[in-house]
Design a protein around this motif. Structure first.
Motif, PDB file in Angstrom:
ATOM      1  N   SER B 147       4.761  -5.378  10.408  1.00  0.00           N
ATOM      2  CA  SER B 147       4.736  -5.084   8.970  1.00  0.00           C
ATOM      3  C   SER B 147       3.987  -6.199   8.236  1.00  0.00           C
ATOM      4  CB  SER B 147       6.150  -4.919   8.419  1.00  0.00           C
ATOM      5  OG  SER B 147       6.910  -6.082   8.605  1.00  0.00           O
ATOM      6  N   HIS B 148       4.130  -7.423   8.714  1.00  0.00           N
ATOM      7  CA  HIS B 148       3.428  -8.577   8.157  1.00  0.00           C
ATOM      8  C   HIS B 148       1.911  -8.395   8.278  1.00  0.00           C
ATOM      9  CE1 HIS B 148       2.083 -12.928   9.069  1.00  0.00           C
ATOM     10  NE2 HIS B 148       2.056 -12.770   7.767  1.00  0.00           N
ATOM     11  N   GLN B 149       1.492  -7.962   9.481  1.00  0.00           N
ATOM     12  CA  GLN B 149       0.057  -7.810   9.730  1.00  0.00           C
ATOM     13  C   GLN B 149      -0.534  -6.680   8.884  1.00  0.00           C
ATOM     14  OE1 GLN B 149      -0.934  -7.625  13.940  1.00  0.00           O
ATOM     15  NE2 GLN B 149      -2.752  -6.425  13.421  1.00  0.00           N
ATOM     16  N   LEU B 150       0.210  -5.582   8.790  1.00  0.00           N
ATOM     17  CA  LEU B 150      -0.234  -4.455   7.957  1.00  0.00           C
ATOM     18  C   LEU B 150      -0.423  -4.892   6.509  1.00  0.00           C
ATOM     19  CD1 LEU B 150       2.078  -1.573   9.187  1.00  0.00           C
ATOM     20  CD2 LEU B 150      -0.421  -1.576   9.241  1.00  0.00           C
ATOM     21  N   ALA B 151       0.560  -5.629   5.989  1.00  0.00           N
ATOM     22  CA  ALA B 151       0.506  -6.036   4.585  1.00  0.00           C
ATOM     23  C   ALA B 151      -0.648  -7.009   4.350  1.00  0.00           C
ATOM     24  CB  ALA B 151       1.837  -6.672   4.182  1.00  0.00           C
ATOM     25  N   LEU B 152      -0.822  -7.931   5.293  1.00  0.00           N
ATOM     26  CA  LEU B 152      -1.908  -8.911   5.150  1.00  0.00           C
ATOM     27  C   LEU B 152      -3.274  -8.226   5.152  1.00  0.00           C
ATOM     28  CD1 LEU B 152      -1.335 -12.178   7.181  1.00  0.00           C
ATOM     29  CD2 LEU B 152      -1.964 -11.956   4.785  1.00  0.00           C
ATOM     30  N   GLN B 153      -3.442  -7.279   6.081  1.00  0.00           N
ATOM     31  CA  GLN B 153      -4.714  -6.548   6.146  1.00  0.00           C
ATOM     32  C   GLN B 153      -4.987  -5.828   4.834  1.00  0.00           C
ATOM     33  OE1 GLN B 153      -4.710  -3.809   9.383  1.00  0.00           O
ATOM     34  NE2 GLN B 153      -5.336  -5.328  10.901  1.00  0.00           N
ATOM     35  N   GLN B 154      -3.926  -5.190   4.328  1.00  0.00           N
ATOM     36  CA  GLN B 154      -4.096  -4.426   3.102  1.00  0.00           C
ATOM     37  C   GLN B 154      -4.393  -5.364   1.933  1.00  0.00           C
ATOM     38  OE1 GLN B 154      -1.064  -1.424   2.545  1.00  0.00           O
ATOM     39  NE2 GLN B 154      -1.310  -1.506   0.334  1.00  0.00           N
ATOM     40  N   MET B 155      -3.724  -6.522   1.932  1.00  0.00           N
ATOM     41  CA  MET B 155      -3.946  -7.463   0.843  1.00  0.00           C
ATOM     42  C   MET B 155      -5.359  -8.030   0.884  1.00  0.00           C
ATOM     43  SD  MET B 155      -1.557 -10.588  -0.358  1.00  0.00           S
ATOM     44  CE  MET B 155      -2.456 -11.809   0.567  1.00  0.00           C
ATOM     45  N   ARG B 156      -5.896  -8.177   2.073  1.00  0.00           N
ATOM     46  CA  ARG B 156      -7.237  -8.732   2.186  1.00  0.00           C
ATOM     47  C   ARG B 156      -8.300  -7.677   1.905  1.00  0.00           C
ATOM     48  NH1 ARG B 156      -7.578 -12.092   7.564  1.00  0.00           N
ATOM     49  NH2 ARG B 156      -9.442 -12.914   6.567  1.00  0.00           N
ATOM     50  N   GLY B 157      -7.857  -6.431   1.680  1.00  0.00           N
ATOM     51  CA  GLY B 157      -8.777  -5.411   1.189  1.00  0.00           C
ATOM     52  C   GLY B 157      -9.549  -4.658   2.262  1.00  0.00           C
ATOM     53  N   ASN B 158      -9.223  -4.861   3.548  1.00  0.00           N
ATOM     54  CA  ASN B 158      -9.947  -4.137   4.610  1.00  0.00           C
ATOM     55  C   ASN B 158     -10.010  -2.646   4.316  1.00  0.00           C
ATOM     56  OD1 ASN B 158      -9.581  -6.612   5.656  1.00  0.00           O
ATOM     57  ND2 ASN B 158      -8.906  -5.966   7.688  1.00  0.00           N
ATOM     58  N   PHE B 159      -8.843  -2.121   3.946  1.00  0.00           N
ATOM     59  CA  PHE B 159      -8.687  -0.693   3.791  1.00  0.00           C
ATOM     60  C   PHE B 159      -9.320  -0.215   2.487  1.00  0.00           C
ATOM     61  CE2 PHE B 159      -5.364   1.911   1.550  1.00  0.00           C
ATOM     62  CZ  PHE B 159      -5.797   3.155   1.975  1.00  0.00           C
ATOM     63  N   SER B 160      -9.033  -0.921   1.393  1.00  0.00           N
ATOM     64  CA  SER B 160      -9.540  -0.433   0.105  1.00  0.00           C
ATOM     65  C   SER B 160     -11.053  -0.620  -0.007  1.00  0.00           C
ATOM     66  CB  SER B 160      -8.807  -1.086  -1.056  1.00  0.00           C
ATOM     67  OG  SER B 160      -8.784  -2.478  -0.933  1.00  0.00           O
ATOM     68  N   ASN B 161     -11.584  -1.620   0.689  1.00  0.00           N
ATOM     69  CA  ASN B 161     -13.046  -1.777   0.659  1.00  0.00           C
ATOM     70  C   ASN B 161     -13.737  -0.559   1.269  1.00  0.00           C
ATOM     71  OD1 ASN B 161     -12.951  -4.198  -0.594  1.00  0.00           O
ATOM     72  ND2 ASN B 161     -13.052  -5.415   1.292  1.00  0.00           N
ATOM     73  N   GLU B 162     -13.165  -0.053   2.348  1.00  0.00           N
ATOM     74  CA  GLU B 162     -13.731   1.121   3.006  1.00  0.00           C
ATOM     75  C   GLU B 162     -13.684   2.323   2.052  1.00  0.00           C
ATOM     76  OE1 GLU B 162     -12.419   1.250   6.980  1.00  0.00           O
ATOM     77  OE2 GLU B 162     -13.430   3.133   7.458  1.00  0.00           O
ATOM     78  N   ILE B 163     -12.538   2.494   1.406  1.00  0.00           N
ATOM     79  CA  ILE B 163     -12.376   3.587   0.446  1.00  0.00           C
ATOM     80  C   ILE B 163     -13.373   3.449  -0.701  1.00  0.00           C
ATOM     81  CG2 ILE B 163     -10.788   4.607  -1.255  1.00  0.00           C
ATOM     82  CD1 ILE B 163      -9.985   5.223   1.547  1.00  0.00           C
ATOM     83  N   LYS B 164     -13.485   2.212  -1.207  1.00  0.00           N
ATOM     84  CA  LYS B 164     -14.367   1.981  -2.352  1.00  0.00           C
ATOM     85  C   LYS B 164     -15.812   2.304  -2.011  1.00  0.00           C
ATOM     86  CE  LYS B 164     -11.996  -1.699  -4.049  1.00  0.00           C
ATOM     87  NZ  LYS B 164     -11.852  -3.107  -4.357  1.00  0.00           N
ATOM     88  N   LYS B 165     -16.233   1.905  -0.804  1.00  0.00           N
ATOM     89  CA  LYS B 165     -17.611   2.136  -0.388  1.00  0.00           C
ATOM     90  C   LYS B 165     -17.908   3.644  -0.319  1.00  0.00           C
ATOM     91  CE  LYS B 165     -19.725   1.044   3.489  1.00  0.00           C
ATOM     92  NZ  LYS B 165     -18.895   1.120   4.682  1.00  0.00           N
ATOM     93  N   LEU B 166     -17.007   4.359   0.337  1.00  0.00           N
ATOM     94  CA  LEU B 166     -17.192   5.810   0.459  1.00  0.00           C
ATOM     95  C   LEU B 166     -17.190   6.466  -0.915  1.00  0.00           C
ATOM     96  CD1 LEU B 166     -14.863   6.623   3.490  1.00  0.00           C
ATOM     97  CD2 LEU B 166     -17.371   6.600   3.469  1.00  0.00           C
ATOM     98  N   ARG B 167     -16.324   6.002  -1.772  1.00  0.00           N
ATOM     99  CA  ARG B 167     -16.217   6.608  -3.101  1.00  0.00           C
ATOM    100  C   ARG B 167     -17.504   6.384  -3.896  1.00  0.00           C
ATOM    101  NH1 ARG B 167     -13.991   5.397  -8.294  1.00  0.00           N
ATOM    102  NH2 ARG B 167     -13.186   7.305  -9.255  1.00  0.00           N
ATOM    103  N   GLU B 168     -18.068   5.186  -3.759  1.00  0.00           N
ATOM    104  CA  GLU B 168     -19.308   4.914  -4.477  1.00  0.00           C
ATOM    105  C   GLU B 168     -20.446   5.820  -4.011  1.00  0.00           C
ATOM    106  OE1 GLU B 168     -19.930   0.652  -4.325  1.00  0.00           O
ATOM    107  OE2 GLU B 168     -18.074   0.441  -5.491  1.00  0.00           O
ATOM    108  N   GLU B 169     -20.540   5.987  -2.693  1.00  0.00           N
ATOM    109  CA  GLU B 169     -21.572   6.888  -2.170  1.00  0.00           C
ATOM    110  C   GLU B 169     -21.359   8.308  -2.687  1.00  0.00           C
ATOM    111  OE1 GLU B 169     -22.912   6.520   1.983  1.00  0.00           O
ATOM    112  OE2 GLU B 169     -21.379   4.955   2.191  1.00  0.00           O
ATOM    113  N   LEU B 170     -20.080   8.694  -2.714  1.00  0.00           N
ATOM    114  CA  LEU B 170     -19.772  10.043  -3.176  1.00  0.00           C
ATOM    115  C   LEU B 170     -20.114  10.197  -4.658  1.00  0.00           C
ATOM    116  CD1 LEU B 170     -18.619  12.771  -2.249  1.00  0.00           C
ATOM    117  CD2 LEU B 170     -16.327  11.943  -2.802  1.00  0.00           C
ATOM    118  N   ILE B 171     -19.839   9.142  -5.430  1.00  0.00           N
ATOM    119  CA  ILE B 171     -20.176   9.180  -6.867  1.00  0.00           C
ATOM    120  C   ILE B 171     -21.675   9.361  -7.047  1.00  0.00           C
ATOM    121  CG2 ILE B 171     -20.390   7.718  -8.937  1.00  0.00           C
ATOM    122  CD1 ILE B 171     -17.615   6.630  -8.331  1.00  0.00           C
TER     123      ILE B 171
END
Lengths: 474, 474
Positions: B147-171
């Motif tokens: 759970s620690h590793q999951l939270a750290l990854q999410q806090m460091r933005g690994n996941f949201s950066n991927e989402i943001k990139k795809l969203r920008e292309e889609l926009i």
């Protein structure tokens, strides 16, 4: 004295979940070791090269594994709490993460700090004297305005500075007097006897004042003991609850803080009171009652204040709520009151008349008015403020001036009492014009006792005793 | 969106006694207000004039009254956690002192922070996106390596950066397509259909991967559910205790930490398991037993893993400890095992044979060997490590690579699922070569869902929902 070379670590904040937790490292290697496991978020600079008292955002890493994003505060020797290199790591407030980061450093040459070891090192490195170090623990434990103020004064050195100054003057004379002994055959006097006698007088007076202050200082720290005497149904617990409501000093806004309410321990207007419940005093009918009475008297002996709680209906024979049963209560009350006043003339006695809401007529016995009377209705919370004012006045009246030096530590009291005794011997010897060599033993004893307070004279045992009562991390 | 102008304060460390406590202020006026009540120990400099990320020793004073000797850390906008001016005051760890200092600032124009308000401000000031903000709460709550590793990854933005990139292309494509609609009568194509179809495929695959990862991500955060089936006297609690002893991950050195041991919740090798006790499955004799059986099956349905605990003596007919009573147990076991395997073919079934210490002969039934068998003696703690390895392997085997992006937040899962659904509509429309204007609704819906994850699209309700679960002070 032990010399500390190794680097220690401990959690400095309370255990549990919060927004952040702080781990503290101290030792010559502290900055080096943290640097090895720290990666700055914006630029990677060796933590040895940053300014003291600066803060750095980055990651604590165990090899490639990131343990947490942290703030690292750097304090360089000697400008730190311990006087050594100190690093504070502010981690996210999860016990799991704190433990992970702690383990990382324990695996890498850092030792877990013992109780009070940071403060012990601060003392050994001359950052504070022993009485100031002791005040740190008192400060953390402080839970009332008066105990807080006592601890802060002591930590700021008001008290130990006075001791140190007197001790230095005494050392000056002591060395002159010891010098005279070396020239004993020549019968010279290096130490001006008049000045010396003056100094001894000054020391005696200061010590006496400090020793005397302990009575109040200790009471302020531990709580003013108040014996409550009253029939079981006279409303003792209702009164304690009503007083508890007056207690606005303690923590209510800090989320998650719960307070262990000890029924008998209340902070009123910043002063801690320790309410002692007693059985009451009657003419003993049997052995068991006799034991109860003996115990009651013992408890009254401990107390500074005796609160005599009595039912208004019992006191007032013309009130319609007065019954036959009240007669016995009233008689017993009068007998008890006399006994206590005789046995303990020095105790402050407060008569608290409860249940005045029931009273339609009032004819309290004449002799009652020899004592301060406070009429209350614990149930309807009337008169409570007046009672609180009476209790706090007992402490506050001229005795708690902002900057007055006060002794609240039992160890200091002990050492001061011993120093005073030695100084009185010196004084007596001077008055009797005894030969110089007879003075020196007592002067040395006084110097020893005074040195123990500030830590100029210590033993490992003494330090162990003091610091083992600290929390880990301080 | 609310605009925050005022200055807030809260205790950032856990409530209670410790060496230190940290109070945190944030707001444009934070440094000003602290400066008014701060007196530097060595030199008095206005705190507005000191460098950001610097620490200052001094006193917090209420008028002339010293409240504490403190360290004050200054973080200047925008280089702080919230992006605003931030001051952290490190006070002595007494709840009384914390409360006094807190009250001082509350009296002087500072407001007590609401739950999560510091992190909310960090989000509103663009210091982190919404999924990173949510990870802060997860990080504080984390109590196992996974759970620690999951939270750290999410806090460091690994996941949201991927989402943001795809969203920008889609926009980018969405705007081209919307442009086409403006020129609808001219029948032009600004958006390259081939490229667009490729992008939609890529988004679909990424979303699918993320949506699928939730099954494991959620389980890692909340605990892997393990149903234990076994007779009452087969040694379930002895087994749980033996497993508990293997649990070396959690806090033992932090002084004062006590762990609420929930019998069924264990962290093994850094992974949280949730053990679910079940009644076991028999041929129902009456109504009550039928209800019990239905409940057992419901619980098995929740579980990822079924641990079937059975007595070695029951299994082995030739062993001297085998008795007539064991016959019934053995029969029931075989029936139950079949039923579960039929009803839940996707569940991992582990047969754990307990009490092997009693066994002199061994002739387990043939069909047992279709499943992994682990032989243990819970009493003598033999075989426990093998069981732990089997359980953790189920999670670890290739599924928990250090940097793999994994969704563990139910809100994200919801938004991702909705985005996936919309994207699949878009995909279908492209395949069917439907007119452009039919695409735009679904593209907008997908953009909306993706934007909700990172907080590019928010509502006050959404923010309230997220941040009210934070602790105060974060």
């Amino acid at each position: 004295m032990k010399i500390y070379q190794d680097t220690i670590i401990a959690l400095a904040t309370p255990a549990g979940s919060g927004a952040i937790g702080v781990l503290r490292l101290s030792g010559s290697d502290a900055i080096n070791i943290v640097d090895k496991h720290f990666e700055g978020k914006f630029k990677t600079k060796n933590l040895n090269d940053v300014a003291s008292h600066s803060i750095h955002l980055g990651f604590i890493k165990d090899g490639e594994r990131v343990l947490d994003e942290v703030l690292v505060s750097i304090f360089k020797t000697p400008h730190s709490y311990t006087g050594e290199n100190v690093v504070e790591i502010s981690v996210h407030g999860s016990p799991y993460i704190q433990q992970q980061v702690l383990q990382l450093f324990l695996k890498n040459g850092v030792r877990h700090a013992k109780a009070g070891e940071f403060t012990l090192r601060a003392f050994l490195n001359g950052k504070m004297d022993l009485s100031q170090a002791e005040a740190v623990a008192d400060l953390i434990a402080s839970d009332s305005a008066s105990s807080h103020q006592l601890a802060l004064q002591q930590m700021r050195g008001n008290f130990s500075n006075e001791i140190k100054k007197l001790r230095e003057e005494l050392i000056h004379f002591a060395s002159l007097i010891e010098l005279e002994l070396d020239f004993a055959e020549e019968d010279v006097e290096f130490a001006d006897r008049k000045q010396f006698a003056d100094l001894v007088q000054r020391i005696k007076q200061t010590l006496k004042k400090l020793v005397d202050s302990f009575a109040l200082g200790n009471v302020l720290k531990e709580g003013v003991p108040v014996a409550i005497i009253g029939e079981p149904n006279v409303g003792k617990s209702t009164l304690l609850n009503a007083l508890l409501n007056e207690d606005k000093a303690i923590v209510s806004n800090i989320a998650g803080t719960t307070r262990d309410v000890i029924e008998d321990d209340l902070v009123l207007d910043g002063i801690r009171f320790r309410f002692i419940d007693t059985a009451g005093i009657r003419v003993a009918q049997d052995e068991i009652e006799k034991i109860g009475i003996r115990k009651t008297f013992e408890k009254i002996k401990e107390a500074k204040v005796v609160v005599f709680l009595i039912d208004a209906c019992a006191l007032s024979q013309s009130a319609s709520c007065h019954t036959d049963q009240h007669e016995a209560v009233l008689q017993a009350f009068e007998t008890e009151l006399q006994k206590i006043a005789q046995k303990y003339p020095e105790k402050k006695i407060l008569i608290v008349v409860n249940k005045i809401d029931k009273l339609d007529q009032k004819d309290y016995p004449e002799e009652l008015y020899k004592y301060p009377i406070i009429e209350i209705s614990a149930k309807y919370k009337t008169g409570i403020e007046k009672l609180v004012a009476q209790l706090t006045d007992l402490v506050n009246k001229g005795q708690l001036a902002q900057n007055e030096v006060m002794v609240s530590n039992a160890r200091h009291f002990q050492a001061l009492s011993e120093a005073l005794e030695s100084i009185m011997q010196v004084d007596a010897a001077i008055q009797a014009q005894l030969p110089t060599d007879l003075l020196t033993v007592d002067i040395r004893a006084a110097l020893h006792s005074l040195g123990e307070i500030t830590g100029e004279i210590t033993t490992d045992d003494l330090l162990d005793n003091i610091f083992r009562n600290f929390c880990i991390g301080k």
